[in-house]
Scaffold this motif. Structure first.
Motif, PDB file in Angstrom:
ATOM      1  N   ARG A  58       4.550   2.548  -4.528  1.00 47.08           N
ATOM      2  CA  ARG A  58       5.482   3.461  -3.597  1.00 47.08           C
ATOM      3  C   ARG A  58       4.666   3.595  -2.071  1.00 47.08           C
ATOM      4  O   ARG A  58       5.274   3.898  -1.161  1.00 47.08           O
ATOM      5  CB  ARG A  58       5.660   4.732  -4.335  1.00 47.08           C
ATOM      6  CG  ARG A  58       6.901   4.698  -5.411  1.00 47.08           C
ATOM      7  CD  ARG A  58       7.413   5.961  -5.969  1.00 47.08           C
ATOM      8  NE  ARG A  58       6.266   6.679  -6.525  1.00 47.08           N
ATOM      9  CZ  ARG A  58       6.144   6.546  -7.916  1.00 47.08           C
ATOM     10  NH1 ARG A  58       7.019   5.515  -8.568  1.00 47.08           N
ATOM     11  NH2 ARG A  58       5.483   7.123  -8.604  1.00 47.08           N
ATOM     12  N   LYS A  59       3.267   3.741  -2.261  1.00 49.72           N
ATOM     13  CA  LYS A  59       2.588   4.076  -1.287  1.00 49.72           C
ATOM     14  C   LYS A  59       2.623   2.755  -0.303  1.00 49.72           C
ATOM     15  O   LYS A  59       2.952   3.026   1.054  1.00 49.72           O
ATOM     16  CB  LYS A  59       1.027   4.272  -1.555  1.00 49.72           C
ATOM     17  CG  LYS A  59       0.118   4.366  -0.400  1.00 49.72           C
ATOM     18  CD  LYS A  59      -1.282   4.334  -0.930  1.00 49.72           C
ATOM     19  CE  LYS A  59      -2.415   4.414   0.611  1.00 49.72           C
ATOM     20  NZ  LYS A  59      -3.697   4.250  -0.292  1.00 49.72           N
ATOM     21  N   LEU A  60       2.563   1.587  -0.761  1.00 49.43           N
ATOM     22  CA  LEU A  60       2.706   0.143   0.133  1.00 49.43           C
ATOM     23  C   LEU A  60       4.160   0.403   0.556  1.00 49.43           C
ATOM     24  O   LEU A  60       4.403  -0.223   1.804  1.00 49.43           O
ATOM     25  CB  LEU A  60       2.482  -0.933  -1.110  1.00 49.43           C
ATOM     26  CG  LEU A  60       1.066  -1.110  -1.256  1.00 49.43           C
ATOM     27  CD1 LEU A  60       0.973  -2.292  -2.167  1.00 49.43           C
ATOM     28  CD2 LEU A  60       0.045  -1.316   0.069  1.00 49.43           C
TER      29      LEU A  60
ATOM     30  N   GLY B 272       5.787   0.252   4.825  1.00 49.91           N
ATOM     31  CA  GLY B 272       6.412  -1.148   5.230  1.00 49.91           C
ATOM     32  C   GLY B 272       5.555  -2.440   4.663  1.00 49.91           C
ATOM     33  O   GLY B 272       6.088  -3.221   5.299  1.00 49.91           O
ATOM     34  N   LYS B 273       4.726  -2.304   3.848  1.00 48.51           N
ATOM     35  CA  LYS B 273       3.917  -3.319   3.519  1.00 48.51           C
ATOM     36  C   LYS B 273       4.427  -4.144   2.253  1.00 48.51           C
ATOM     37  O   LYS B 273       4.332  -5.210   2.074  1.00 48.51           O
ATOM     38  CB  LYS B 273       2.442  -3.088   3.068  1.00 48.51           C
ATOM     39  CG  LYS B 273       1.970  -2.319   4.299  1.00 48.51           C
ATOM     40  CD  LYS B 273       1.388  -3.143   5.446  1.00 48.51           C
ATOM     41  CE  LYS B 273       0.848  -2.549   6.653  1.00 48.51           C
ATOM     42  NZ  LYS B 273       0.617  -3.516   7.647  1.00 48.51           N
ATOM     43  N   LEU B 274       5.203  -3.337   1.364  1.00 47.00           N
ATOM     44  CA  LEU B 274       5.664  -3.899   0.008  1.00 47.00           C
ATOM     45  C   LEU B 274       6.985  -4.853   0.097  1.00 47.00           C
ATOM     46  O   LEU B 274       7.814  -4.139   0.653  1.00 47.00           O
ATOM     47  CB  LEU B 274       5.682  -2.703  -1.127  1.00 47.00           C
ATOM     48  CG  LEU B 274       6.095  -3.355  -2.377  1.00 47.00           C
ATOM     49  CD1 LEU B 274       5.128  -4.082  -2.904  1.00 47.00           C
ATOM     50  CD2 LEU B 274       6.654  -2.134  -3.179  1.00 47.00           C
ATOM     51  N   ILE B 275       6.956  -6.061  -0.221  1.00 45.11           N
ATOM     52  CA  ILE B 275       7.986  -6.900  -0.437  1.00 45.11           C
ATOM     53  C   ILE B 275       8.667  -6.627  -1.875  1.00 45.11           C
ATOM     54  O   ILE B 275       9.911  -6.369  -1.824  1.00 45.11           O
ATOM     55  CB  ILE B 275       7.901  -8.080  -0.014  1.00 45.11           C
ATOM     56  CG1 ILE B 275       7.337  -8.147   1.469  1.00 45.11           C
ATOM     57  CG2 ILE B 275       8.999  -9.115  -0.083  1.00 45.11           C
ATOM     58  CD1 ILE B 275       6.678  -9.577   1.858  1.00 45.11           C
ATOM     59  N   ILE B 276       7.795  -6.985  -2.863  1.00 45.32           N
ATOM     60  CA  ILE B 276       8.250  -6.670  -4.306  1.00 45.32           C
ATOM     61  C   ILE B 276       7.016  -6.748  -4.901  1.00 45.32           C
ATOM     62  O   ILE B 276       5.974  -7.444  -4.757  1.00 45.32           O
ATOM     63  CB  ILE B 276       9.266  -7.872  -4.687  1.00 45.32           C
ATOM     64  CG1 ILE B 276       9.640  -7.759  -6.023  1.00 45.32           C
ATOM     65  CG2 ILE B 276       8.354  -9.345  -4.567  1.00 45.32           C
ATOM     66  CD1 ILE B 276      10.947  -8.724  -6.538  1.00 45.32           C
ATOM     67  N   ALA B 277       6.949  -6.016  -6.026  1.00 52.65           N
ATOM     68  CA  ALA B 277       5.915  -5.899  -6.980  1.00 52.65           C
ATOM     69  C   ALA B 277       6.723  -6.038  -8.607  1.00 52.65           C
ATOM     70  O   ALA B 277       7.344  -5.426  -8.591  1.00 52.65           O
ATOM     71  CB  ALA B 277       4.962  -4.755  -6.941  1.00 52.65           C
ATOM     72  N   GLN B 278       5.975  -6.831  -9.453  1.00 56.05           N
ATOM     73  CA  GLN B 278       6.554  -7.122 -10.843  1.00 56.05           C
ATOM     74  C   GLN B 278       5.392  -7.117 -11.628  1.00 56.05           C
ATOM     75  O   GLN B 278       4.569  -8.162 -11.630  1.00 56.05           O
ATOM     76  CB  GLN B 278       7.442  -8.248 -10.731  1.00 56.05           C
ATOM     77  CG  GLN B 278       8.717  -7.966  -9.870  1.00 56.05           C
ATOM     78  CD  GLN B 278       9.679  -7.048 -10.678  1.00 56.05           C
ATOM     79  OE1 GLN B 278      10.213  -6.933 -11.719  1.00 56.05           O
ATOM     80  NE2 GLN B 278      10.195  -5.891  -9.581  1.00 56.05           N
TER      81      GLN B 278
ATOM     82  N   GLY C  20      -6.536  -2.153  -3.795  1.00 55.18           N
ATOM     83  CA  GLY C  20      -6.047  -0.677  -4.246  1.00 55.18           C
ATOM     84  C   GLY C  20      -5.416  -1.113  -5.270  1.00 55.18           C
ATOM     85  O   GLY C  20      -4.828  -0.026  -5.835  1.00 55.18           O
ATOM     86  N   ILE C  21      -5.065  -2.342  -5.914  1.00 52.25           N
ATOM     87  CA  ILE C  21      -4.354  -2.480  -6.783  1.00 52.25           C
ATOM     88  C   ILE C  21      -4.813  -2.078  -8.247  1.00 52.25           C
ATOM     89  O   ILE C  21      -6.292  -2.525  -8.430  1.00 52.25           O
ATOM     90  CB  ILE C  21      -3.755  -4.049  -7.038  1.00 52.25           C
ATOM     91  CG1 ILE C  21      -2.854  -4.337  -6.154  1.00 52.25           C
ATOM     92  CG2 ILE C  21      -3.229  -4.208  -8.481  1.00 52.25           C
ATOM     93  CD1 ILE C  21      -2.525  -5.965  -6.046  1.00 52.25           C
TER      94      ILE C  21
END
Length: 118
Positions: free
Chosen positions: A34-36, A40-46, A98-99
């Protein structure tokens, strides 16, 4: 530039977490996503299902060969991925740091290859 952050670790380590530790890891991971996203940095995370539920496919001489899971000799498994937009490799490495799962495993940072003419 787009990067994929491939998160590797030992599944047995995840399975060994207490329910409380697992819930905290999930919450921390979602909070970081949510922070990413807010930046505006996140495209997708799974996150990915365990390797015992996966198949590997190869095609040789026109024939399909399907086997269970990834290579048996791998010590770490691909646990998930995060695709991001970053200015450069240094920024992508900062984001990867940060992950939450970076504490338990390895995060491979790889730039996306833009196919010419695509």
């Amino acid at each position: 530039m787009k990067y994929v952050l491939l998160v590797y670790g030992q599944e047995k380590g995840l399975f060994a977490l207490t329910p409380q530790q697992s819930a905290k890891l999930d919450a921390d991971s979602l909070a970081y996503d949510r922070k990413l996203e807010g930046q505006g940095k996140l495209i997708i995370a799974q996150a990915l299902q365990p390797v015992k539920m996966s198949k590997s496919l190869r095609r040789r001489k026109g024939k399909r060969l399907v086997t269970d899971g990834p290579f048996a000799e791998t010590k770490e498994q691909l646990l998930g991925f995060v695709m991001i937009e970053a200015a450069d490799l240094d920024e992508a490495l900062e984001i990867a740091e940060g992950i939450p799962l970076a504490e338990l495993g390895t995060v491979e940072v790889r730039a996306i290859y833009d196919i010419p003419g695509s």
